[in-house]
Design a protein around this motif. Structure first.
Motif, PDB file in Angstrom:
ATOM      1  N   SER A 157       4.078   8.551   2.466  1.00  0.00           N
ATOM      2  CA  SER A 157       4.101   7.175   1.971  1.00  0.00           C
ATOM      3  C   SER A 157       5.486   6.553   2.163  1.00  0.00           C
ATOM      4  O   SER A 157       5.594   5.361   2.472  1.00  0.00           O
ATOM      5  N   SER A 181       1.278   6.393  -7.138  1.00  0.00           N
ATOM      6  CA  SER A 181       0.096   7.031  -7.709  1.00  0.00           C
ATOM      7  C   SER A 181      -0.096   8.474  -7.273  1.00  0.00           C
ATOM      8  O   SER A 181      -0.588   9.293  -8.047  1.00  0.00           O
ATOM      9  N   LYS A 182       0.248   8.838  -6.063  1.00  0.00           N
ATOM     10  CA  LYS A 182       0.004  10.188  -5.550  1.00  0.00           C
ATOM     11  C   LYS A 182       1.273  11.028  -5.618  1.00  0.00           C
ATOM     12  O   LYS A 182       1.853  11.400  -4.619  1.00  0.00           O
ATOM     13  N   ILE A 206       0.754   4.035  -3.003  1.00  0.00           N
ATOM     14  CA  ILE A 206       0.514   5.459  -2.771  1.00  0.00           C
ATOM     15  C   ILE A 206       1.690   6.288  -3.294  1.00  0.00           C
ATOM     16  O   ILE A 206       1.500   7.343  -3.883  1.00  0.00           O
ATOM     17  N   ILE A 232       2.426  14.080   0.623  1.00  0.00           N
ATOM     18  CA  ILE A 232       1.881  12.728   0.511  1.00  0.00           C
ATOM     19  C   ILE A 232       2.971  11.734   0.144  1.00  0.00           C
ATOM     20  O   ILE A 232       2.995  10.606   0.642  1.00  0.00           O
ATOM     21  N   VAL A 274       0.835  -1.203   0.000  1.00  0.00           N
ATOM     22  CA  VAL A 274       0.000   0.000   0.000  1.00  0.00           C
ATOM     23  C   VAL A 274       0.871   1.255   0.000  1.00  0.00           C
ATOM     24  O   VAL A 274       0.583   2.222  -0.705  1.00  0.00           O
ATOM     25  N   GLY A 275       1.955   1.238   0.769  1.00  0.00           N
ATOM     26  CA  GLY A 275       2.871   2.375   0.762  1.00  0.00           C
ATOM     27  C   GLY A 275       3.481   2.608  -0.596  1.00  0.00           C
ATOM     28  O   GLY A 275       3.585   3.754  -1.068  1.00  0.00           O
TER      29      GLY A 275
END
Length: 102
Positions: free
Chosen positions: A40, A29-30, A26, A36, A22-23
């Motif tokens: 991450s 993608s972000k 993120i 952000i 998940v890190g």
């Protein structure tokens, strides 16, 4: 008894793997805001810390390496925040698309 401990360890490893993925998701993608991205990266470092802690506990080793890892991760976080503050002071925001890197 041993089966329960094995299942618990596998569950912890799965949670750590999901945290890491998940890190990374993120982080990829972000990429619009620097804050952000830094958060991450800290999340990825936290998942690696948990993985190292589980591994060192499994082989019954001392936790000295975790202290060294935490020192480097805190220095990395402080460096990232200082870069964020200097970029906000010079440019007024933390958007990546507003910077001219050339």
């Amino acid at each position: 008894m041993y089966m329960y401990m094995y299942m618990q360890m596998m569950m912890n490893l799965m949670v750590i793997l999901v945290m890491y993925l998940v890190g990374n998701m993120i982080f990829v993608s972000k990429h619009k805001h620097l804050l952000i991205v830094l958060l991450s990266l800290e999340f990825i470092v936290l998942s690696i810390f948990f993985l190292m802690m589980m591994y060192l506990m499994m082989i019954n080793n001392n936790m000295y390496m975790l202290m060294v890892f935490m020192v480097f991760s805190v220095c990395e976080g402080a460096l990232g925040l200082s870069i964020l503050v200097s970029m906000i002071r010079t440019h007024g925001n933390d958007y990546f698309f507003s910077y001219n890197l050339i």
